[in-house]
Design a protein around this motif. Structure first.
Motif, PDB file in Angstrom:
ATOM      1  N   HIS A 176       0.903  -1.289  -0.047  1.00 55.56           N
ATOM      2  CA  HIS A 176      -0.003   0.178  -0.152  1.00 55.56           C
ATOM      3  C   HIS A 176       0.788   1.365   0.123  1.00 55.56           C
ATOM      4  N   GLN A 192      -1.552  -0.875  -4.015  1.00 56.09           N
ATOM      5  CA  GLN A 192      -2.687  -0.257  -3.543  1.00 56.09           C
ATOM      6  C   GLN A 192      -2.734   1.255  -3.265  1.00 56.09           C
ATOM      7  N   VAL A 218      -5.949   0.695  -7.527  1.00 56.74           N
ATOM      8  CA  VAL A 218      -5.149  -0.330  -7.350  1.00 56.74           C
ATOM      9  C   VAL A 218      -4.438  -0.692  -8.756  1.00 56.74           C
ATOM     10  N   ARG A 266     -11.115  -0.442  -6.493  1.00 57.68           N
ATOM     11  CA  ARG A 266     -10.595  -1.437  -5.306  1.00 57.68           C
ATOM     12  C   ARG A 266     -10.377  -2.684  -5.594  1.00 57.68           C
ATOM     13  N   LEU A 293      -7.884  -3.109  -2.313  1.00 55.33           N
ATOM     14  CA  LEU A 293      -7.974  -2.347  -1.272  1.00 55.33           C
ATOM     15  C   LEU A 293      -9.192  -2.025  -0.592  1.00 55.33           C
ATOM     16  N   GLY A 314      -3.452  -7.582  -0.507  1.00 54.77           N
ATOM     17  CA  GLY A 314      -3.792  -5.947  -0.219  1.00 54.77           C
ATOM     18  C   GLY A 314      -3.934  -5.532   1.060  1.00 54.77           C
TER      19      GLY A 314
END
Length: 258
Positions: free
Chosen positions: A7, A34, A68, A93, A108, A146
């Motif tokens: 992330h 992400q 993403v 996402r 995400l 994720g």
């Protein structure tokens, strides 16, 4: 097959800070990223075309929000975006790369902010749970990577006693993990190879990250039962830093090409 999930706080900035150079030296096959905070058309060529990788993106409709990506050494057989749920797909996402026998996805989960409430987050958990249940009926294996925006067990959070009423560690959020690792039969791949304490992937601020305090493990790779036996190594890469999250690297030693 070595997979990293990370992330970032904006992909463009992460690349400027050396993300792609680090990945090139990490001998990694798939990278799930992400929180791009940019639409694909806004990204520079240096970001769109990482050397040695095929890059695929799924944007959020809103500027400077979510998104993403998935980077792959080998060209996948197919790329799937979204969860067939309009509200969440507008937030960019989910993206999935399909190989011969396994699919790897970057997901995400929503955080509680000006866009989403706790109720929204729990709704997304339910939508994703239903998606996981569908995958169990398919004749292939899956690895979902994720930021799940929640910790599962007390070992996954430093100060768990004071966090039980905090979003990210609330009973209903933790019960969701009980479902996917229980009846739905997914596996927390990281814990197949790494049983250590203080294995955290996110810290509220940079200072606590340096002290290794106030950590949470909220970044996961979860896999279908057929993948479980192939997990051979799992570690958290705290350096270099590309935001408040650390990268999670897991190696899967499959018997044959995927």
């Amino acid at each position: 097959m070595r997979i990293i999930t990370l992330h970032v706080d904006g992909l463009e900035q992460a690349v400027k800070n050396g993300l792609y150079q680090w990945l090139s030296s990490a001998d990694v096959d798939v990278v799930a990223i992400q929180n791009l905070k940019a639409k694909e058309y806004q990204l520079s060529d240096d970001v769109l075309y990482p050397e040695g990788f095929n890059a695929y993106f799924f944007d959020a409709a809103e500027d400077n929000y979510s998104g993403v990506a998935i980077l792959t050494r080998d060209v996948p057989k197919a790329i799937m975006t979204g969860l067939a749920h309009a509200e969440w797909d507008m937030q960019g996402r989910f993206i999935q790369a399909d190989f011969d026998h396994v699919s790897v996805a970057s997901v995400l989960f929503p955080t509680i902010d000006e866009h989403n409430t706790l109720e929204d987050k729990l709704e997304f958990q339910q939508v994703f749970l239903e998606h996981l249940q569908k995958t169990r009926r398919k004749r292939r294996e899956f690895i979902f990577c994720g930021n799940f925006e929640a910790a599962h067990k007390t070992v996954d959070i430093q100060d768990w006693k004071n966090a039980q009423d905090t979003p990210g560690f609330m009973p209903e959020e933790r019960a969701w993990f009980d479902q996917i690792f229980g009846p739905v039969e997914f596996t927390d791949a990281f814990r197949e190879a790494n049983f250590g304490e203080n294995q955290f992937t996110w810290w509220p601020d940079e200072e606590s990250q340096r002290r290794d305090q106030s950590g949470w493990r909220i970044d996961y790779q979860i896999c279908t039962p057929g993948v479980r036996q192939y997990v051979v190594e799992a570690r958290i890469e705290k350096a270099p830093q590309f935001g408040k999250h650390a990268a999670v690297m897991i190696e899967y030693e499959f018997d044959e090409e995927i």
